[in-house]
Design a protein around this motif. Structure first.
Motif, short mmCIF file in Angstrom:
data_model
loop_
_atom_site.label_atom_id
_atom_site.label_comp_id
_atom_site.label_asym_id
_atom_site.label_seq_id
_atom_site.Cartn_x
_atom_site.Cartn_y
_atom_site.Cartn_z
N ARG A 101 35.79 43.31 47.34
CA ARG A 101 35.45 41.75 47.12
C ARG A 101 35.77 40.95 45.58
O ARG A 101 36.61 39.62 45.33
CB ARG A 101 34.04 41.39 47.74
N MET A 102 35.67 41.50 43.98
CA MET A 102 35.81 41.42 43.17
C MET A 102 36.85 41.43 42.17
O MET A 102 37.24 41.03 41.37
CB MET A 102 34.92 41.74 41.87
N LYS A 103 37.83 42.40 42.91
CA LYS A 103 39.43 42.76 43.15
C LYS A 103 39.35 43.35 41.46
O LYS A 103 40.26 43.18 41.39
CB LYS A 103 40.11 40.81 42.84
N ARG A 161 44.65 39.23 47.70
CA ARG A 161 43.72 38.66 48.62
C ARG A 161 42.84 37.45 47.49
O ARG A 161 43.48 37.51 46.14
CB ARG A 161 42.56 39.75 48.80
N ASP A 162 42.47 36.35 47.81
CA ASP A 162 41.38 35.57 47.23
C ASP A 162 40.32 36.53 47.05
O ASP A 162 39.41 37.27 47.92
CB ASP A 162 41.78 34.53 48.37
N PHE A 163 39.31 35.32 46.16
CA PHE A 163 37.93 36.11 45.93
C PHE A 163 37.04 35.18 47.01
O PHE A 163 37.66 34.45 47.43
CB PHE A 163 37.88 34.94 44.84
N ALA A 164 35.90 36.46 46.75
CA ALA A 164 35.02 35.28 48.25
C ALA A 164 33.79 34.89 47.43
O ALA A 164 33.67 34.69 46.02
CB ALA A 164 34.11 36.47 48.84
N HIS A 167 30.79 35.14 45.41
CA HIS A 167 30.67 35.68 43.94
C HIS A 167 31.52 34.94 42.57
O HIS A 167 32.23 33.95 43.27
CB HIS A 167 31.47 36.97 43.83
N GLU A 168 30.32 35.17 41.50
CA GLU A 168 31.51 34.42 40.24
C GLU A 168 32.36 35.83 40.04
O GLU A 168 31.52 37.24 39.53
CB GLU A 168 30.50 33.87 39.51
N VAL A 169 33.25 35.79 39.41
CA VAL A 169 34.15 36.70 38.70
C VAL A 169 35.00 36.51 38.13
O VAL A 169 35.68 35.22 37.30
CB VAL A 169 35.09 37.40 39.90
N ALA A 171 38.21 37.60 36.12
CA ALA A 171 38.90 38.58 36.33
C ALA A 171 39.26 39.22 34.96
O ALA A 171 39.63 40.50 34.66
CB ALA A 171 40.18 38.45 36.66
N GLY A 176 31.67 40.37 37.25
CA GLY A 176 31.10 39.61 38.30
C GLY A 176 29.72 39.56 38.83
O GLY A 176 29.16 40.63 38.25
#
Length: 204
Positions: A101-103, A161-164, A167-169, A171, A176
């Motif tokens: 999810r955090m890519k 994809r987009d971040f959920a 979460h705080e990420v 990049a 995160g």
């Protein structure tokens, strides 16, 4: 390494959905199941509909083994509240799901391998168990020596994809925080998931 690493997209064709929403899915070219009988269409039974819902949810998270998935369901039943929502929360708290999810990696399959090989820390400590349950407020980070891996750079550069929102990420630093447990509506699934049907399947 997942057992389905090389044939993972067969899951897409068998279920008739682009499970991860990826452009390279063979379903984009052939919208029917694999094999000589793949183009036959028959109306599924209630059991078949429930089974497909379970296979979709299980397959999305890297085709988790049946025994492990059943344990997650049993834990969801024990908890207060809606069992389907509880199941989604437990799946989204898995460390490999959080890393995906955090890519930090491009696929759920590579996320499991990435965690198993020790490339991820939780609150500064290395964790190599993909099924590890992340808690609210936990900090997840890619280890310094792993940040230049081609796999990681590919995921960071991808706009697929987009971040959920739970979460705080960062990049840039590949770090995160797991902010809160998601509800079904919060999870950015590319296809419709029906955990209520999964509950019905196991309640038979």
């Amino acid at each position: 390494m997942s057992k389905r690493q090389e044939s993972k997209y067969k899951i897409n064709r068998r279920l008739g959905v682009n499970l991860w929403g990826r452009g390279k899915s063979p379903l984009n070219r052939r919208e029917y199941g694999p094999g000589q009988h793949g183009q036959r269409r028959k109306k599924p039974t209630d059991y078949g509909t429930q089974l497909m819902a379970k296979q979709k949810l299980k397959g999305y998270y890297g085709n988790i083994g049946e025994r492990q998935f059943r344990r997650l369901y049993d834990e969801a039943v024990r908890r207060r509240g809606d069992t389907g929502e509880n199941l989604i929360e437990l799946l989204e708290r898995r460390l490999d799901a959080v890393v995906y999810r955090m890519k930090f990696v491009p696929t759920v399959f590579s996320a499991r391998q990435f965690v198993n090989h020790g490339h991820v820390t939780v609150n500064g400590k290395r964790v190599n168990i993909a099924s590890y349950q992340v808690k609210d407020g936990d900090t997840i980070e890619v280890r310094n020596k792993s940040k230049q891996m081609a796999l990681v750079l590919e995921a960071v550069a991808s706009g697929e994809r987009d971040f959920a929102g739970y979460h705080e990420v960062d990049a840039g630093s590949l770090k995160g925080k797991f902010v809160r447990a998601p509800k079904l509506a919060d999870v950015p699934y590319p296809v419709q998931m029906e955990p209520n049907l999964v509950v019905e399947f196991y309640s038979r």
